[in-house]
Design an enzyme around this catalytic site. Structure first.
Site, short mmCIF file in Angstrom:
data_model
loop_
_atom_site.label_atom_id
_atom_site.label_comp_id
_atom_site.label_asym_id
_atom_site.label_seq_id
_atom_site.Cartn_x
_atom_site.Cartn_y
_atom_site.Cartn_z
N MET A 8 -5.19 -0.90 1.64
CA MET A 8 -4.19 -1.94 1.91
C MET A 8 -2.97 -1.40 2.66
O MET A 8 -2.06 -2.16 2.98
CB MET A 8 -3.72 -2.55 0.59
CG MET A 8 -4.79 -3.34 -0.14
SD MET A 8 -5.40 -4.75 0.80
CE MET A 8 -3.90 -5.72 0.94
N ARG A 9 -2.94 -0.09 2.95
CA ARG A 9 -1.75 0.46 3.61
C ARG A 9 -1.56 -0.17 4.99
O ARG A 9 -0.43 -0.41 5.43
CB ARG A 9 -1.86 1.98 3.71
CG ARG A 9 -0.60 2.62 4.31
CD ARG A 9 -0.66 4.13 4.31
NE ARG A 9 -0.37 4.65 2.99
CZ ARG A 9 -1.20 5.39 2.28
NH1 ARG A 9 -2.40 5.67 2.77
NH2 ARG A 9 -0.87 5.85 1.10
N ALA A 10 -2.65 -0.45 5.69
CA ALA A 10 -2.54 -1.03 7.03
C ALA A 10 -1.85 -2.39 6.98
O ALA A 10 -1.01 -2.70 7.84
CB ALA A 10 -3.92 -1.15 7.66
#
Length: 663
Positions: free
Chosen positions: A274-276
């Site tokens: 989910m970092r993107a």
């Protein structure tokens, strides 16, 4: 003090300048990784950025740059009394490639900590960079554990130093910028993901723009102060815009429509985790603030995707970087009507008026030159005939088990062979040579204990002397030089066979990438051996050379081995601590010239005399086998393995065999 080149005087490189400015507006974006060939103003632009950042107020005398309005309650120099602060320019701190862990995070005086219970702490570069810029040139050449440390500090906003139960914590919030030349090796995917944005840069192919670059550089070199003065107004305008965007940033609204576009884009490009999504949201918000808007538009989402996603799509080092912009536009258009953000997928991709460069992606390798097809058809037996054959594609790579060098080395940290390293399991203790870095507490206490009465100990602490300190010795893994010696003669030219050979070498290259090795490629065919790729950390460069490798002609095995021996000799002078593993890919035939077999045997014995670990990948096929590769392995002092045995599920005994032969 040297006058830096003005940021606004950098010609072109629009994406690079935009990515740096977005991080200046919102450091929460997570930093920038700048990838590109040498001589493309990467370092110039980064060093110029610090002059655009607003000055910071600090607590006078605080080594950790605490903000007087909100001092860090856990600051090692605290607690700080309320009072006026001192203003200073934002710092740009450079982390050298050869820096030690102590230089990065700081060092504790272990001797004072044990004897007096005093936390005597010398701050490192992470403390110096707090509230400024931390710049790492050639970040891909930095040791992995140092990259992990600085990325952890960037993510948490704090640095922790722990040694033998003594710990120090201090704030460390900075704008992280790394630059790298992909030809010198890649970062691991999990480290790539920790950088917020990435930018690919290349020199312009437009003559007018190149002329302007040279003109400005010569003018700056002749009179740096005068050149900077001519750009002072532009610098002041950008600096004021950064301040205004920072003030506007909390008011920017990221609506549900833009959020859905961000989520749909990340899902469409199958990025991991989910970092993107989070980085894209922060980047789109910063783009809106930079444009002076309080609403995030589709053009902000589009530009955020172009900056935040390309490096997160790479699954292995051979994947080309970049993003399919047609697919991106299609995804944005599909989710354009689901919010109140008035998205405009077909708008300009500059994000807030910043133009998108119109030159092609430097990572595009589709246009790489391919060798022309040679004459003739299938080669004759033994490689004696047949013209040059055009290159064939490699078969699908597969997972291999590690081939390790026997013994215990002292090379650079990696994941292949056993070695004495700074990180790993503790195996013993010794007296420190130079500064103490890893204390062996039990051995230190044991050395000091017999002398406490003679030293007049009266308090609870130990009476320590320098001679009592013991350095922990640790065993981990090192990276090696894996030198591939590939037979490209006519005996290997049958397309199906060479495709399988290239697939096997490609599999070993992937393994070398994961284990942080250097790789080199020597080929032999016709009448000579050739260094197709000198030893390098860029395994994708080796894969590209392998893909375009033509075949044909006789089999000068001895010439290939002698060329490889010369490569190793030179590399030992450059990097004596790095041990080598030679992988010879051949069917063992030797043709051409007088006594080719005897000459190849003598060349092979040179490797055995130097105790070089070696593996022969036997490419012989057909119902009748001569066993020449096995004989070559015997002369090398190594072991032979067939292509089928190279797979992970059938190579279990190979490492033991290599070690047994080398013993």
């Amino acid at each position: 003090m040297t006058t830096p080149f003005p940021f606004t005087a950098v010609v072109g490189q629009d994406d690079l300048r935009l990515a740096l400015l977005l991080n200046a507006v919102s450091p929460a974006v997570g930093g920038v990784l700048v990838r590109g060939e040498k001589g493309t103003a990467k370092s110039t632009a980064v060093r110029a950025l610090s002059a655009l950042l607003p000055a910071v107020d600090v607590v006078p005398g605080c080594r950790f740059s605490c903000d007087p309005a909100r001092p860090d309650p856990g600051c090692p120099d605290g607690p700080h009394e309320p009072g006026p602060g001192a203003s200073r320019p934002s710092r740009m701190v450079e982390l050298p490639v050869g820096a030690s862990e102590d230089r990065l995070v700081g060092a504790l005086d272990i001797e004072r900590a044990l004897a007096e219970g005093v936390k005597a702490f010398e701050p490192g570069l992470l403390a110096d960079a707090h509230r400024g810029i931390l710049y790492v040139d050639e970040v891909n050449l930095l040791h992995d554990h140092l990259v992990d440390l600085l990325l952890d500090a960037a993510a948490m906003g704090a640095s922790y130093v722990e040694r033998e139960g003594v710990s120090v914590r201090h704030a460390s919030k900075f704008l992280l910028v790394g630059t790298m030349n992909p030809e010198e090796g890649e970062l691991r995917p999990q480290l790539l993901d920790r950088f917020g944005l990435t930018v690919e840069v290349a020199a312009s192919r437009e003559p007018d723009q190149r002329v302007e670059v040279v003109r400005r550089r010569l003018a700056y070199d002749d009179d740096p102060a005068g050149f900077a003065a001519r750009w002072a107004d532009e610098e002041a305008a950008v600096r004021q815009r950064v301040v205004a965007a920072r003030e506007l940033l909390p008011s920017v609204r990221l609506g549900d429509g833009a959020l859905r576009q961000i989520a749909a884009t990340c899902a469409a490009f199958e990025v991991d985790g989910m970092r993107a999504d989070i980085v894209m949201a922060r980047t789109a918000t910063a783009l809106a603030a930079w444009a002076g808007r309080t609403d995030v538009l589709a053009e902000d989402v589009r530009q955020a995707a172009l900056l935040a996603l390309p490096h997160r799509r790479r699954r292995n080092p051979f994947d080309a970087p970049g993003l399919d912009e047609d697919r991106l536009d299609q995804t944005l258009e599909e989710f354009s009507g689901e919010g109140e953000d008035d998205p405009d997928p077909d708008g300009p991709g500059g994000g807030g008026g910043q133009p998108t460069p119109d030159d092609g992606s430097p990572g595009d390798s589709e246009g790489a030159a391919q060798p022309e097809a040679g004459e003739g058809g299938e080669p004759q037996a033994g490689g004696a005939g047949g013209g040059e054959q055009s290159a064939v594609r490699a078969a699908e790579p597969f997972r291999t088990k590690v081939l390790s060098v026997p013994g215990l080395g002292d090379g650079a940290a990696g994941r292949r062979s056993r070695a004495r390293t700074e990180h790993g399991r503790t195996t013993g203790a010794r007296r420190p040579r130079g500064a103490l870095t890893k204390l062996h507490l039990a051995a230190t206490v044991q050395a000091a204990a017999p002398h406490q009465r003679a030293r007049g100990r009266s308090g609870p602490g130990l009476v320590l002397r320098r001679d009592d300190l013991r350095q922990a010795t640790r065993e981990g893994r090192e990276g090696n030089l894996v030198l591939f010696v590939v037979d490209a003669s006519g005996s290997m030219a049958a397309r199906q066979r060479m495709s399988a050979v290239k697939g096997a070498v490609l599999s070993l290259l992937l393994d070398a990438y994961q284990r942080r090795d250097k790789v080199g490629l020597v080929t032999f065919r016709g009448t000579a051996g050739e260094v197709a790729l000198p030893p390098t950390s860029s395994v994708d460069a080796a894969a590209a050379r392998l893909e375009s490798l033509p075949t044909g002609g006789r089999t000068p095995l001895a010439a290939g081995l002698l060329k490889a021996h010369e490569v190793l000799r030179v590399e030992r002078l450059r990097d004596p601590a790095r041990r080598a593993l030679v992988v010879v890919v051949t069917d063992g035939r030797a043709t051409g010239g007088p006594e080719p077999v005897a000459l190849s045997q003598r060349a092979a014995r040179l490797f055995a005399a130097d105790s070089v670990a070696s593996v022969v990948v036997d490419c012989e096929s057909g119902p009748v086998r001569l066993g020449l590769a096995g004989q070559l392995a015997g002369e090398l002092g190594g072991t032979a393995v067939t292509l089928d045995e190279l797979r992970a599920d059938s190579i279990a005994g190979l490492v033991k065999d290599v070690q047994r032969r080398a013993a």
